[in-house]
Design an enzyme around this catalytic site. Structure first.
Site, PDB file in Angstrom:
ATOM      1  N   GLU A 152     -18.262  17.068   1.129  1.00 37.33           N
ATOM      2  CA  GLU A 152     -17.723  17.856  -0.137  1.00 37.33           C
ATOM      3  C   GLU A 152     -16.813  19.022   0.394  1.00 37.33           C
ATOM      4  OE1 GLU A 152     -20.305  19.631  -2.832  1.00 37.33           O
ATOM      5  OE2 GLU A 152     -21.112  17.572  -3.540  1.00 37.33           O
ATOM      6  N   ARG A 197       2.777   4.836  -7.059  1.00 36.65           N
ATOM      7  CA  ARG A 197       3.220   3.314  -7.162  1.00 36.65           C
ATOM      8  C   ARG A 197       2.357   2.632  -8.481  1.00 36.65           C
ATOM      9  NH1 ARG A 197       2.784   2.138  -0.816  1.00 36.65           N
ATOM     10  NH2 ARG A 197       1.399   3.795  -0.931  1.00 36.65           N
ATOM     11  N   GLN A 198       1.316   3.099  -8.832  1.00 32.66           N
ATOM     12  CA  GLN A 198       0.580   2.742 -10.004  1.00 32.66           C
ATOM     13  C   GLN A 198       1.182   3.731 -11.213  1.00 32.66           C
ATOM     14  OE1 GLN A 198      -2.049   0.355 -10.289  1.00 32.66           O
ATOM     15  NE2 GLN A 198      -1.826   0.245 -12.371  1.00 32.66           N
ATOM     16  N   LYS A 216      17.272 -12.183  -1.710  1.00 29.96           N
ATOM     17  CA  LYS A 216      16.739 -13.475  -1.754  1.00 29.96           C
ATOM     18  C   LYS A 216      17.505 -14.583  -2.455  1.00 29.96           C
ATOM     19  CE  LYS A 216      12.166 -11.434  -1.893  1.00 29.96           C
ATOM     20  NZ  LYS A 216      10.695 -11.585  -2.392  1.00 29.96           N
ATOM     21  N   SER A 267       4.513   1.954   4.151  1.00 32.72           N
ATOM     22  CA  SER A 267       3.060   2.051   3.974  1.00 32.72           C
ATOM     23  C   SER A 267       2.567   1.072   4.589  1.00 32.72           C
ATOM     24  CB  SER A 267       2.835   1.667   2.157  1.00 32.72           C
ATOM     25  OG  SER A 267       1.258   1.936   2.346  1.00 32.72           O
ATOM     26  N   THR A 268       2.298  -0.070   4.755  1.00 33.06           N
ATOM     27  CA  THR A 268       1.700  -1.034   5.411  1.00 33.06           C
ATOM     28  C   THR A 268       2.578  -1.787   6.459  1.00 33.06           C
ATOM     29  OG1 THR A 268       1.881  -3.063   4.091  1.00 33.06           O
ATOM     30  CG2 THR A 268      -0.136  -1.880   3.852  1.00 33.06           C
ATOM     31  N   GLY A 269       3.988  -1.556   6.249  1.00 36.71           N
ATOM     32  CA  GLY A 269       5.182  -2.030   7.147  1.00 36.71           C
ATOM     33  C   GLY A 269       5.278  -3.350   6.992  1.00 36.71           C
TER      34      GLY A 269
END
EC number: 2.7.6.1
Length: 271
Positions: free
Chosen positions: A36, A82-83, A173, A203-205
């Site tokens: 905590e 992002r949410q 695309k 973030s994750t790349g």
């Protein structure tokens, strides 16, 4: 008001204080054996500076704000952004809850490049600063082409490229047939060029790594990555270097080894 640095942004908070000519206030952040958090702020009013890059960062920030009678919140990296809507029934809209937690305790919330306008819409007292010009200025005078990994980040890259004085493009695309999709820069030939992939968050790349592989396949001389927020979760830096990324350049909204650009003066001018 004094600057109150949270554990997530100690260097940036001190840089902001120096740039603004404001003193650092007294505060203690520590953790009990059971995990905590304990927070004590020895001020009645202050500007609390802390990025939200983890659950613990959020709790530390909220606790510090709650102590103050008169507070501003500076959240250089606004996690949970992002949410920003319900994608599947029953989901919590994380940024809406974070906005309520912050704005019920702070007179104003200052952030840097919040992820989307939808995320920003959940705040009523938000000042959203743009660090893309600073990212661009870092590359001024360098012979590079800036590429957005997707069309969604096109305006960010356009801003950075304007301040870098360089060409820019975005990855597009294009469906070849029912099972084949081709991803290439929309207009610019990158063969023999030094390319910088620019995004707001890494973030994750995964997206940047895939873009790098494609760009090398098209003959790029080198590929680097630049962003405002270097979250770099799940060994993302290793993933990027394995994909051939030459360098990672980021601001200090998330303090890390790749923080080459400081947003301190930008924040100091807006608090």
């Amino acid at each position: 008001m004094k600057i109150i640095p949270c554990p997530s942004s100690p260097l940036l908070a001190r840089r902001v204080a120096e740039a603004a000519g404001i003193e650092i206030g007294g505060a203690v952040f520590k953790k009990f054996p059971d995990g905590e958090l304990y927070v004590r702020v020895m001020e009645k009013e202050g500007v609390v500076v802390g990025s939200i890059n983890s659950n613990e960062d959020l709790i530390a920030l909220i606790f510090a704000l709650d102590v103050l009678e008169n507070a501003k919140a500076v959240v250089p990296y606004m996690g949970y952004a992002r949410q920003d809507k319900v994608f599947q029934e029953g989901e919590a809209v994380s940024i809406k809850i974070v906005a309520e937690m912050l704005e019920s305790r702070a007179d104003e919330v200052v952030t840097v490049n919040i992820h989307s306008s939808d995320a920003a819409s959940h705040f009523s007292k938000l000042k959203n600063l743009d660090a893309m010009p600073l990212v661009g200025e870092y590359f001024a005078g360098k012979d590079v082409v800036m590429i957005s990994p997707d069309k969604g980040s096109m305006e960010r890259v356009k801003t950075a490229a304007k301040h870098a004085g360089c060409e820019w493009d975005y990855m597009e695309k294009r469906r070849i047939d029912a099972t084949t999709v081709e991803i290439t820069p929309k207009t610019i030939d990158v063969e023999g060029r030094d390319v910088v992939i620019v995004d707001d968050i890494i973030s994750t790349g995964g997206t940047v790594a895939e873009a790098a592989r494609i760009l090398y396949g098209l003959g790029a001389k080198s590929v680097s990555a630049a962003c405002v927020h270097a979250v770099l979760a799940e060994n993302a830096a290793i993933k990027l270097f394995n994909a051939g990324i030459k360098d990672i350049i980021a601001t200090d909204t998330v303090e890390c080894a790749f923080s080459r650009i400081s947003v301190a003066e930008l924040i100091a001018e807006n608090i």
